[in-house]
Design a protein around this motif. Structure first.
Motif, PDB file in Angstrom:
ATOM      1  N   ASP A   1       0.808  -1.216   0.000  1.00 20.20           N
ATOM      2  CA  ASP A   1       0.000   0.000   0.000  1.00 20.20           C
ATOM      3  C   ASP A   1       0.845   1.271   0.000  1.00 20.20           C
ATOM      4  OD1 ASP A   1      -2.266  -1.534  -0.047  1.00 20.20           O
ATOM      5  OD2 ASP A   1      -2.721  -1.316   2.089  1.00 20.20           O
ATOM      6  N   ALA A   2       1.919   1.300   0.800  1.00 21.11           N
ATOM      7  CA  ALA A   2       2.758   2.501   0.882  1.00 21.11           C
ATOM      8  C   ALA A   2       3.374   2.825  -0.471  1.00 21.11           C
ATOM      9  CB  ALA A   2       3.855   2.310   1.930  1.00 21.11           C
ATOM     10  N   VAL A   3       3.775   1.793  -1.199  1.00 20.68           N
ATOM     11  CA  VAL A   3       4.384   1.987  -2.524  1.00 20.68           C
ATOM     12  C   VAL A   3       3.332   2.489  -3.505  1.00 20.68           C
ATOM     13  CG1 VAL A   3       5.446   0.806  -4.487  1.00 20.68           C
ATOM     14  CG2 VAL A   3       6.212   0.303  -2.151  1.00 20.68           C
ATOM     15  N   LEU A   4       2.165   1.861  -3.523  1.00 21.19           N
ATOM     16  CA  LEU A   4       1.110   2.253  -4.454  1.00 21.19           C
ATOM     17  C   LEU A   4       0.650   3.691  -4.204  1.00 21.19           C
ATOM     18  CD1 LEU A   4      -1.014  -1.020  -4.582  1.00 21.19           C
ATOM     19  CD2 LEU A   4       0.489  -0.108  -6.369  1.00 21.19           C
ATOM     20  N   GLN A   5       0.588   4.072  -2.940  1.00 23.83           N
ATOM     21  CA  GLN A   5       0.199   5.438  -2.615  1.00 23.83           C
ATOM     22  C   GLN A   5       1.224   6.421  -3.190  1.00 23.83           C
ATOM     23  OE1 GLN A   5       0.597   6.937   1.524  1.00 23.83           O
ATOM     24  NE2 GLN A   5      -1.596   7.378   1.401  1.00 23.83           N
ATOM     25  N   PHE A   6       2.501   6.086  -3.070  1.00 24.35           N
ATOM     26  CA  PHE A   6       3.557   6.980  -3.552  1.00 24.35           C
ATOM     27  C   PHE A   6       3.584   7.058  -5.073  1.00 24.35           C
ATOM     28  CE2 PHE A   6       8.176   7.736  -4.511  1.00 24.35           C
ATOM     29  CZ  PHE A   6       8.201   9.064  -4.093  1.00 24.35           C
ATOM     30  N   VAL A   7       3.577   5.897  -5.751  1.00 28.61           N
ATOM     31  CA  VAL A   7       3.722   5.927  -7.215  1.00 28.61           C
ATOM     32  C   VAL A   7       2.491   6.498  -7.898  1.00 28.61           C
ATOM     33  CG1 VAL A   7       5.348   4.005  -7.233  1.00 28.61           C
ATOM     34  CG2 VAL A   7       2.899   3.537  -7.559  1.00 28.61           C
ATOM     35  N   GLY A   8       1.374   6.596  -7.180  1.00 27.60           N
ATOM     36  CA  GLY A   8       0.168   7.169  -7.763  1.00 27.60           C
ATOM     37  C   GLY A   8      -0.077   8.608  -7.373  1.00 27.60           C
ATOM     38  N   ALA A   9       0.916   9.232  -6.710  1.00 26.37           N
ATOM     39  CA  ALA A   9       0.676  10.549  -6.126  1.00 26.37           C
ATOM     40  C   ALA A   9       1.142  11.698  -7.020  1.00 26.37           C
ATOM     41  CB  ALA A   9       1.377  10.639  -4.774  1.00 26.37           C
ATOM     42  N   LYS A  10       0.556  12.838  -6.785  1.00 26.39           N
ATOM     43  CA  LYS A  10       0.850  14.058  -7.549  1.00 26.39           C
ATOM     44  C   LYS A  10       2.321  14.468  -7.440  1.00 26.39           C
ATOM     45  CE  LYS A  10      -0.438  19.001  -7.474  1.00 26.39           C
ATOM     46  NZ  LYS A  10       0.742  19.547  -6.770  1.00 26.39           N
ATOM     47  N   ASP A  11       2.874  14.386  -6.241  1.00 27.91           N
ATOM     48  CA  ASP A  11       4.242  14.876  -6.018  1.00 27.91           C
ATOM     49  C   ASP A  11       5.303  13.786  -6.131  1.00 27.91           C
ATOM     50  OD1 ASP A  11       3.281  17.432  -5.565  1.00 27.91           O
ATOM     51  OD2 ASP A  11       3.115  17.149  -3.391  1.00 27.91           O
ATOM     52  N   MET A  12       4.921  12.617  -6.605  1.00 28.92           N
ATOM     53  CA  MET A  12       5.871  11.503  -6.647  1.00 28.92           C
ATOM     54  C   MET A  12       7.136  11.841  -7.411  1.00 28.92           C
ATOM     55  SD  MET A  12       7.018   8.869  -8.882  1.00 28.92           S
ATOM     56  CE  MET A  12       5.713   8.274  -9.958  1.00 28.92           C
ATOM     57  N   GLU A  13       7.011  12.338  -8.628  1.00 27.42           N
ATOM     58  CA  GLU A  13       8.198  12.585  -9.446  1.00 27.42           C
ATOM     59  C   GLU A  13       9.094  13.658  -8.831  1.00 27.42           C
ATOM     60  OE1 GLU A  13       8.386  12.381 -13.661  1.00 27.42           O
ATOM     61  OE2 GLU A  13       6.277  11.835 -13.845  1.00 27.42           O
ATOM     62  N   ARG A  14       8.488  14.701  -8.306  1.00 23.05           N
ATOM     63  CA  ARG A  14       9.291  15.752  -7.672  1.00 23.05           C
ATOM     64  C   ARG A  14      10.103  15.201  -6.509  1.00 23.05           C
ATOM     65  NH1 ARG A  14       8.737  18.659  -3.107  1.00 23.05           N
ATOM     66  NH2 ARG A  14       6.572  18.002  -2.737  1.00 23.05           N
ATOM     67  N   LEU A  15       9.448  14.431  -5.657  1.00 23.11           N
ATOM     68  CA  LEU A  15      10.133  13.879  -4.493  1.00 23.11           C
ATOM     69  C   LEU A  15      11.165  12.824  -4.895  1.00 23.11           C
ATOM     70  CD1 LEU A  15       7.036  13.579  -2.140  1.00 23.11           C
ATOM     71  CD2 LEU A  15       8.975  15.136  -1.837  1.00 23.11           C
ATOM     72  N   ALA A  16      10.810  11.988  -5.859  1.00 26.44           N
ATOM     73  CA  ALA A  16      11.728  10.937  -6.293  1.00 26.44           C
ATOM     74  C   ALA A  16      13.023  11.522  -6.834  1.00 26.44           C
ATOM     75  CB  ALA A  16      11.059  10.061  -7.346  1.00 26.44           C
ATOM     76  N   MET A  17      12.918  12.637  -7.550  1.00 28.14           N
ATOM     77  CA  MET A  17      14.109  13.248  -8.134  1.00 28.14           C
ATOM     78  C   MET A  17      15.030  13.865  -7.087  1.00 28.14           C
ATOM     79  SD  MET A  17      14.087  12.478 -11.249  1.00 28.14           S
ATOM     80  CE  MET A  17      13.275  10.956 -10.711  1.00 28.14           C
ATOM     81  N   LEU A  18      14.504  14.128  -5.877  1.00 26.25           N
ATOM     82  CA  LEU A  18      15.343  14.669  -4.813  1.00 26.25           C
ATOM     83  C   LEU A  18      16.259  13.618  -4.215  1.00 26.25           C
ATOM     84  CD1 LEU A  18      12.721  16.908  -2.950  1.00 26.25           C
ATOM     85  CD2 LEU A  18      14.578  17.678  -4.442  1.00 26.25           C
ATOM     86  N   GLY A  19      15.944  12.360  -4.437  1.00 19.62           N
ATOM     87  CA  GLY A  19      16.766  11.289  -3.881  1.00 19.62           C
ATOM     88  C   GLY A  19      16.471  11.065  -2.413  1.00 19.62           C
ATOM     89  N   THR A  20      17.187  10.112  -1.815  1.00 20.81           N
ATOM     90  CA  THR A  20      16.963   9.788  -0.407  1.00 20.81           C
ATOM     91  C   THR A  20      17.876  10.619   0.472  1.00 20.81           C
ATOM     92  OG1 THR A  20      18.516   7.945  -0.553  1.00 20.81           O
ATOM     93  CG2 THR A  20      16.204   7.454  -0.927  1.00 20.81           C
ATOM     94  N   SER A  21      17.605  10.573   1.770  1.00 20.80           N
ATOM     95  CA  SER A  21      18.348  11.414   2.707  1.00 20.80           C
ATOM     96  C   SER A  21      19.361  10.609   3.508  1.00 20.80           C
ATOM     97  CB  SER A  21      17.360  12.104   3.651  1.00 20.80           C
ATOM     98  OG  SER A  21      18.041  12.861   4.616  1.00 20.80           O
ATOM     99  N   CYS A  22      18.896   9.676   4.304  1.00 23.10           N
ATOM    100  CA  CYS A  22      19.788   8.874   5.146  1.00 23.10           C
ATOM    101  C   CYS A  22      20.854   8.182   4.288  1.00 23.10           C
ATOM    102  CB  CYS A  22      18.969   7.833   5.900  1.00 23.10           C
ATOM    103  SG  CYS A  22      19.946   6.668   6.858  1.00 23.10           S
ATOM    104  N   PRO A  23      22.138   8.239   4.670  1.00 25.03           N
ATOM    105  CA  PRO A  23      23.186   7.605   3.861  1.00 25.03           C
ATOM    106  C   PRO A  23      22.931   6.126   3.588  1.00 25.03           C
ATOM    107  CG  PRO A  23      24.177   9.033   5.507  1.00 25.03           C
ATOM    108  CD  PRO A  23      22.707   8.994   5.809  1.00 25.03           C
ATOM    109  N   ASP A  24      22.386   5.407   4.577  1.00 27.14           N
ATOM    110  CA  ASP A  24      22.109   3.991   4.355  1.00 27.14           C
ATOM    111  C   ASP A  24      21.069   3.795   3.258  1.00 27.14           C
ATOM    112  OD1 ASP A  24      23.698   3.693   6.683  1.00 27.14           O
ATOM    113  OD2 ASP A  24      22.713   1.780   7.076  1.00 27.14           O
ATOM    114  N   HIS A  25      20.035   4.642   3.241  1.00 26.33           N
ATOM    115  CA  HIS A  25      19.023   4.578   2.181  1.00 26.33           C
ATOM    116  C   HIS A  25      19.683   4.823   0.835  1.00 26.33           C
ATOM    117  CE1 HIS A  25      15.532   5.917   5.092  1.00 26.33           C
ATOM    118  NE2 HIS A  25      16.179   4.852   5.509  1.00 26.33           N
ATOM    119  N   PHE A  26      20.510   5.878   0.802  1.00 32.96           N
ATOM    120  CA  PHE A  26      21.109   6.288  -0.455  1.00 32.96           C
ATOM    121  C   PHE A  26      22.026   5.208  -1.034  1.00 32.96           C
ATOM    122  CE2 PHE A  26      24.818   8.097  -2.559  1.00 32.96           C
ATOM    123  CZ  PHE A  26      24.206   8.670  -3.659  1.00 32.96           C
ATOM    124  N   LEU A  27      22.865   4.618  -0.187  1.00 32.70           N
ATOM    125  CA  LEU A  27      23.807   3.613  -0.681  1.00 32.70           C
ATOM    126  C   LEU A  27      23.091   2.409  -1.276  1.00 32.70           C
ATOM    127  CD1 LEU A  27      26.590   3.657   2.062  1.00 32.70           C
ATOM    128  CD2 LEU A  27      26.863   4.222  -0.360  1.00 32.70           C
TER     129      LEU A  27
END
Length: 700
Positions: free
Chosen positions: A281-307
């Motif tokens: 559900d969390a994934v479907l909510q994100f990929v179907g959302a208005k701001d998904m592309e904007r947020l996705a392009m910002l990348g992740t924050s926590c170094p572990d997430h990013f790596l």
């Protein structure tokens, strides 16, 4: 045992009675495993825990202070006592005299082994100083979604103070390392009443002088953030609200099954990748959302997430309201090429003279509106874990952007983490991949002796395996055995009748969604019958041809479709029989069907060669052990044909062979491995007889 019952709160699982008899290191292990058991607290491999313990020095016998801290590369959820590094605290304090400043902080890692207590071989992590220089006995460093949402917000310092007051402090972004350890020490000295600190764009540190108190403090700090975000975001549409409605579950898997082999083929040129599909559900909510592309392009924050997830995901151009899968496939190559070019530009902008060479420029995470998230990595576990990390990132973005403005790591900081020379050194120490790492295999007749042995051989060499069989009970037992020994990540099962076009197609679609495609196809499903020609009914004849000839054709046809979609070659292995070359009395239907298999393999070798698809045959003989075929009428019939009883049949087969040896399932598996591996990269259209020698079946 106390329990938090508030909605969304993380449960306190500490059992005081159980912990009462534990030593301090054992309490550290207990605390670590409890914290790591919940992905809302920290990701797989993320964060670390420590305890400062008085222990007798092995040389002097005098009590000394020892830091127990999670070792490099460990996971607190699954760590055992051997996973902790142990270091003399007096030597760690003495390291300050060797520190030459932030531009030289990486060299401090080389001094850590000189502080090792009791010759512990576990390597200390780069976060060791962060634990050593906090003047409390117990320290937890975790990456909770709720707290990282604070840390990744544009005004994270103000949010930290609003939520926690003076109890939890705040430090600006700083790459993990020795300097950050000194920052933490300075913070603790200047704020003696603080119980922890939020690290901007990173995570949470908490500390106490008692193990249970530290555990409870960590949970309370996280739960306070969960509660605060619950109050603040209750009426805020997630990610700007929905713009794409999710497709029904069956359609989501159908689209993923079409996209994943195509993506896999495009990104596996350097090394084979394995895929993972997630439509929670969390994934479907994100990929179907208005701001998904904007947020996705910002990348992740926590170094572990990013790596784990790279600089940013690839958003697939797909409209679930008009689900044109073929049109998306046509555009997919351009999307992948654009991502690579963007990644190369990022590397060029940020690299230094001494930066490691650019690594794989392909995306790890693929977001498909209305469908879900696809991740690809070197193996199934890494692909799954990468997806879990991105779900954590989704949770962070949802809360952060609802109360503030979400911010990912600045590009240069992200590069400095990804291409950190210490990280590169860690990668260079990784063991060499196994021979079939990244490969995906399907084995028909996978629940029988030869099929199970072949699957096990592939698993032992690093492959992922789909076991296909018509016998549900035997399939379940084989799956339980292999998954228990090689992990449930790498083994899947599918009930499949090889004579059914729909069942075969469904099995390949399942394999595409579960692993991303196929590389190795072992056609092994079979039956055996024995009857004089005048006693051979048309039904018996057709049954042999249907399973042993038509079944092999259907499995091969679907394989060719997927292998050509991927465009990275592959290997098909037919498990035929000595009887396909050497006639046997009273088995005309079986022998003819087996001969058909062999000739089909030759035909497919011709068709597959231009695509790099190799097709070869293994001919067993008299493999009695573990075989379902030899447990029924066939055994009685062959014993009758040769005038012996069941007990004497294996001896008879052994004695008639040239080498006077029995043939076992593992022997066939070895030949199937040879044809699947790169050791036979220049072989196609070949036959290996594994029959202990039979002059009638010599190929010519």
């Amino acid at each position: 045992m106390a329990k938090d019952i508030a909605a969304g709160h993380i449960e306190n699982q500490w059992d005081a009675g159980k912990a009462a008899s534990m030593s301090e290191p054992e309490k550290l292990l207990y605390r670590s495993n409890l914290l790591g058991s919940d992905k809302r607290v920290t990701n797989y491999g993320g964060g670390n825990t420590s305890a400062k313990v008085m222990q007798p020095d092995p040389l002097t016998g005098e009590d000394v202070e020892v830091l127990w801290v999670k070792g490099s590369g460990g996971d607190i959820g699954s760590i055992d006592m051997a996973g902790f590094a142990t270091l003399y605290m007096d030597k760690l304090r003495a390291l300050k005299g060797k520190y030459r400043g932030v531009e030289y902080e990486d060299e401090m890692v080389g001094y850590l082994p000189h502080s090792t207590f009791n010759l512990n071989p576990r390597a200390a992590s780069i976060d060791t100083p962060l634990h050593a220089y906090v003047a409390k006995k117990h320290v937890d460093h975790v990456h909770p979604d709720a707290v990282i949402a604070i840390a990744a917000s544009e005004n994270s310092k103000e949010l930290t103070q609003e939520i926690y007051g003076e109890a939890i402090g705040w430090l600006p972004w700083k790459k993990p390392g020795y300097e950050l350890g000194l920052w933490l020490e300075d913070f603790c000295v200047k704020n003696p009443d603080a119980k922890g600190v939020v690290l901007e764009s990173h995570g949470l540190f908490t500390w106490a002088d008692d193990a249970e108190e530290c555990y409870k403090l960590t949970l309370d700090t996280i739960n306070r953030a969960i509660e605060w975000f619950g109050e603040k975001t209750a009426d805020v549409p997630a990610f700007g609200g929905e713009v794409h409605e999710a497709l029904p579950a069956e359609d989501r898997r159908r689209v993923a099954a079409a996209l994943m082999p195509a993506i896999r083929g495009m990104i596996s040129e350097g090394s084979h990748k394995v895929g993972h599909f997630d439509d929670q559900d969390a994934v479907l909510q994100f990929v179907g959302a208005k701001d998904m592309e904007r947020l996705a392009m910002l990348g992740t924050s926590c170094p572990d997430h990013f790596l784990r997830t790279k600089i940013r995901p690839l958003v697939v151009d797909f409209d679930p309201a008009n689900p044109d899968v073929d049109g998306t496939l046509d555009k997919l190559k351009g999307m992948v090429e654009d991502y690579r070019a963007d990644y190369a530009a990022y590397y060029d902008r940020c690299k230094y003279d001494n930066s490691p060479a650019m690594r794989d420029p392909n995306a790890v995470v693929y977001l498909v509106p209305g469908v879900g998230m696809i991740t690809f990595a070197k193996d199934k576990a890494t692909a799954r874990i990468s997806g879990e990390f991105y779900v954590n990132a989704i949770n962070v973005m949802r809360n952060s952007d609802a109360v503030s403005t979400y911010q990912g790591l600045p590009e240069q900081e992200a590069f400095d983490i990804e291409y950190w020379l210490l990280e590169e050194a860690k990668l260079q120490r990784m063991p060499k991949p196994k021979a079939l790492a990244g490969r995906i295999a399907i084995v028909t007749g996978g629940a029988g002796g030869i099929g199970a042995a072949t699957a096990e051989k592939y698993l032992s060499e690093g492959a992922c395996v789909i076991l296909a069989d018509i016998d549900a009970e035997a399939l379940g037992a084989t799956h339980e055995n292999l998954a228990g020994r090689y992990s449930k990540d790498v083994v899947r099962i599918v009930e499949m009748n090889v004579t059914s076009e729909d069942a075969v197609a469904a099995a390949y679609a399942e394999m595409a969604v579960e692993f991303g495609g196929v590389d190795i196809v072992v056609s092994n499903a079979g039956i055996a019958s024995s009857a004089k020609v005048e006693d051979t009914t048309l039904d018996l004849w057709n049954k042999n041809m249907s399973i042993l000839s038509t079944g092999y054709f259907l499995v091969s046809r679907e394989a060719f479709k997927m292998l050509k979609t991927q465009g990275i070659g592959g290997s098909m292995i037919f498990v035929a029989s000595k009887n396909g070359l050497a006639a046997s009395p009273g088995a005309s239907a079986y022998c003819t069907a087996k001969a058909s298999e062999i000739h089909l393999a030759r035909c497919l070798a011709l068709e597959g060669a231009p695509e790099g698809i190799r097709v070869n045959t293994v001919n067993p003989d008299a493999v009695l052990r573990g075989s379902k075929i030899w447990s029924g009428e066939w055994l009685d019939q062959r014993a009758s044909t040769y005038g012996t009883d069941k007990g004497g049949l294996e001896e008879m087969y052994r004695e008639r062979s040239l080498l006077k040896r029995s043939v076992f399932p593992e022997d066939i598996a070895a030949a199937c491995y040879f044809f699947a591996s790169d050791e036979s990269a220049k072989s196609t259209g070949n036959i290996i007889n594994v029959d202990a020698g039979n002059v009638q079946s010599f190929t010519r």
